[in-house]
Design an enzyme around this catalytic site. Structure first.
Site, mmCIF file in Angstrom:
data_model
loop_
_atom_site.group_PDB
_atom_site.id
_atom_site.type_symbol
_atom_site.label_atom_id
_atom_site.label_comp_id
_atom_site.label_asym_id
_atom_site.label_seq_id
_atom_site.Cartn_x
_atom_site.Cartn_y
_atom_site.Cartn_z
ATOM 1 N N ARG A 36 16.942 36.843 78.553
ATOM 2 C CA ARG A 36 16.274 37.253 77.483
ATOM 3 C C ARG A 36 16.331 38.721 77.746
ATOM 4 O O ARG A 36 16.289 40.019 77.319
ATOM 5 C CB ARG A 36 14.427 37.489 77.176
ATOM 6 C CG ARG A 36 13.756 36.151 76.821
ATOM 7 C CD ARG A 36 12.583 36.042 76.767
ATOM 8 N NE ARG A 36 12.301 35.161 76.042
ATOM 9 C CZ ARG A 36 10.916 34.403 75.443
ATOM 10 N NH1 ARG A 36 9.602 34.984 75.934
ATOM 11 N NH2 ARG A 36 10.630 33.533 74.524
ATOM 12 N N LYS A 197 4.769 16.339 69.323
ATOM 13 C CA LYS A 197 3.211 15.879 68.079
ATOM 14 C C LYS A 197 3.537 16.350 66.835
ATOM 15 O O LYS A 197 4.527 17.314 66.770
ATOM 16 C CB LYS A 197 1.990 16.852 68.873
ATOM 17 C CG LYS A 197 1.328 16.214 69.673
ATOM 18 C CD LYS A 197 0.056 17.284 69.826
ATOM 19 C CE LYS A 197 -0.437 16.367 71.747
ATOM 20 N NZ LYS A 197 -1.293 17.017 71.482
ATOM 21 N N GLY A 354 11.415 26.090 73.059
ATOM 22 C CA GLY A 354 11.760 26.132 74.085
ATOM 23 C C GLY A 354 12.118 25.197 74.568
ATOM 24 O O GLY A 354 13.332 25.011 75.818
ATOM 25 N N GLY A 377 8.136 30.143 69.092
ATOM 26 C CA GLY A 377 7.203 30.249 67.946
ATOM 27 C C GLY A 377 8.057 30.983 66.622
ATOM 28 O O GLY A 377 7.608 30.624 65.847
HETATM 29 P P1 ADP Z 1 10.089 22.947 71.232
HETATM 30 O O1 ADP Z 1 9.865 23.362 72.742
HETATM 31 O O2 ADP Z 1 11.783 21.977 71.730
HETATM 32 O O3 ADP Z 1 9.836 23.630 70.363
HETATM 33 P P2 ADP Z 1 8.301 20.216 71.820
HETATM 34 O O4 ADP Z 1 6.788 21.118 72.981
HETATM 35 O O5 ADP Z 1 8.043 20.295 70.297
HETATM 36 O O6 ADP Z 1 9.749 20.658 71.502
HETATM 37 O O7 ADP Z 1 8.266 18.676 72.342
HETATM 38 C C1 ADP Z 1 8.661 18.817 73.541
HETATM 39 C C2 ADP Z 1 7.826 17.333 74.044
HETATM 40 O O8 ADP Z 1 8.191 16.152 73.663
HETATM 41 C C3 ADP Z 1 8.954 17.593 75.239
HETATM 42 O O9 ADP Z 1 7.586 17.849 76.810
HETATM 43 C C4 ADP Z 1 9.180 16.091 75.579
HETATM 44 O O10 ADP Z 1 8.215 14.806 76.332
HETATM 45 C C5 ADP Z 1 8.304 15.421 74.595
HETATM 46 N N1 ADP Z 1 8.316 13.890 74.212
HETATM 47 C C6 ADP Z 1 9.636 13.844 73.564
HETATM 48 N N2 ADP Z 1 9.243 12.470 72.937
HETATM 49 C C7 ADP Z 1 8.225 12.140 73.478
HETATM 50 C C8 ADP Z 1 7.576 10.322 73.558
HETATM 51 N N3 ADP Z 1 8.375 9.381 72.660
HETATM 52 N N4 ADP Z 1 6.468 10.361 73.957
HETATM 53 C C9 ADP Z 1 5.882 11.745 74.112
HETATM 54 N N5 ADP Z 1 6.568 12.506 74.336
HETATM 55 C C10 ADP Z 1 7.490 13.486 73.831
#
Ligand code: ADP
Ligand code: MG
Length: 396
Positions: A36, A197, A354, A377
């Protein structure tokens, strides 16, 4: 978007308030990633070269309107100084006599870093008096902190209305890439959306299905969709209470001509330990104690084929539990495929979030992508089609 660009501004001998995001990750008092800080360098170099007087402002952590010594920005001054090869002054307050005194000492081309904005409650409250106190320091305002642009705070929004306002170089680059990926993309466009989620990405999914040709859903959120369709997901992470919302998103996609790809085969295991015994199954062969942790090979090939058909790809969210091998395999294979196509100019590939940025970085693939946003975000809200207050305030 009707932005003036920083190149249009006459900055010589001007005092320029530059909003950066120096909220760097720290572990045990050490900065573990200075990306950053590096992101702010093009703007700082440009302003210094044109003999501007650079006044940097940022938040750091969450002091909640109090002066918290462990959340001081002071340690960032020598780090920045090393990166630019020039002194960086520091002032212990971001407004008032201390800040004004430090600004008065600046000569053309000098750089000053002010103390954490969030030591004042007026920052997060977007208090007009606090915004005026910031504006009183400078002649021009530059926002180079895309990752903070989803927040309407005094330093990202309020002050932009009080001074001539410009996007910084990194902000500009980020906005141009995002516009190219989703604003007016070359079609067909595919989005890959994964992560844990559905609940954190409902708006995003609803916005995307109105704009895309393909939507590939993976990760934990795919389980919620498959559960909603009546499939057994065993002990998988799934938000069962969101079943109705998931079905509505699928209906909307169909009505709007967006083809949704959901896993048909998956990798399952009973525990989430590295190298835990796992097996590849068809969706409904799951045992009650098993969890879906990655895409299966058929689903993977389907996604790769859809990417081959596409001119533009936008990606948020890992497609499996990428932190724990071998459940990173699906995410990595898709990432390698997209990176190779992007590198050879056959695909515009933009990713953000992230964990997504971390996964691509760890795999050494970030540079081959057209662009990887490290904003969390702000990237998600932008993908959800929301107006970012810090960006809107720059619109002239
Ligand atoms: P970003 O930070 O890129 O927006 P998210 O925070 O939404 O991504 O998602 C990342 C998380 O999703 C990771 O910690 C990963 O382990 C989890 N994840 C991915 N696939 C699964 C799964 N099948 N079951 C549980 N967690 C999962
Ligand atoms: Mg995340």
């Amino acid at each position: 978007m009707g932005f003036r660009t920083l190149g249009d501004a006459d900055v010589a001998s001007k005092r320029i308030l530059v909003r950066v995001d120096f909220n760097v990750p720290v572990e045990a008092g050490r900065i573990v990633d200075d990306a950053r800080v590096k992101a702010a360098l093009p703007t700082i170099a440009d302003l210094r070269k044109r003999r501007g007087r650079v006044i940097l402002i940022s938040h750091f952590d969450r002091p909640e309107g109090q002066r918290v010594p462990s959340m001081s920005l002071r340690p960032l001054a020598p780090i920045l100084s090393q990166l630019i090869g020039a002194p960086v002054a520091f002032a212990e307050d971001c407004i008032g006599p201390i800040a004004l005194g430090a600004v008065d000492k600046l000569r053309d081309g000098d750089v000053l870093l002010l103390e954490n904005l969030r030591f004042h409650p007026g920052e997060e409250a977007n208090d007009p008096a606090f915004a005026r106190a910031l504006a009183a320091l400078a002649d021009l305002y530059v926002n180079d902190a895309f990752s903070a642009a989803h927040r309407a705070h005094a330093s990202t929004e309020g002050v932009a209305h009080l001074l001539p306002a410009y996007p910084g170089r990194s902000m500009q680059t980020e906005l141009e890439h995002l516009e190219r990926a989703l604003g007016s993309p070359k079609r067909p466009v595919i989005a890959l959306v994964g992560g844990a989620k559905v609940s954190t990405k409902i708006d995003l999914l609803n916005n995307l299905v109105g704009k895309l040709d393909y939507l590939a859903i993976g990760g934990g959120m795919a389980n919620t969709f498959r559960f909603a369709q009546g499939h057994d997901v065993g002990a998988s992470l799934a938000e069962k209470e969101l079943a109705e919302i998931a079905l509505k998103i699928l209906d909307r996609a169909q009505a709007l001509g967006c083809r949704v790809l959901l896993p048909t085969d998956v990798v399952v295991a009973e525990t989430l330990d590295p190298g835990a015994p796992s097996r590849v199954i068809e969706l409904d062969q799951i045992r009650p104690q098993e969890r879906i942790l990655d895409l299966g090979p058929v689903s993977l090939r389907q996604i790769l084929a859809a990417i081959n058909e596409s001119a533009t790809l936008i990606w948020n969210g890992p497609l499996g539990v990428f932190e724990v091998p071998p459940f990173d395999a699906g995410t990595l294979q898709v990432a390698r495929h997209a990176a190779a196509l992007a590198k050879s100019g056959k695909l515009i590939a933009v990713a953000g979030g992230g964990d997504t940025a971390a996964a691509l970085g760890a795999a050494g693939l970030a540079d081959d992508f057209s662009f990887v946003s490290t904003a969390g975000g702000a990237f998600l809200e932008w993908m959800a089609g929301k107006t970012l207050p810090g960006v809107a305030a720059l619109d002239s």
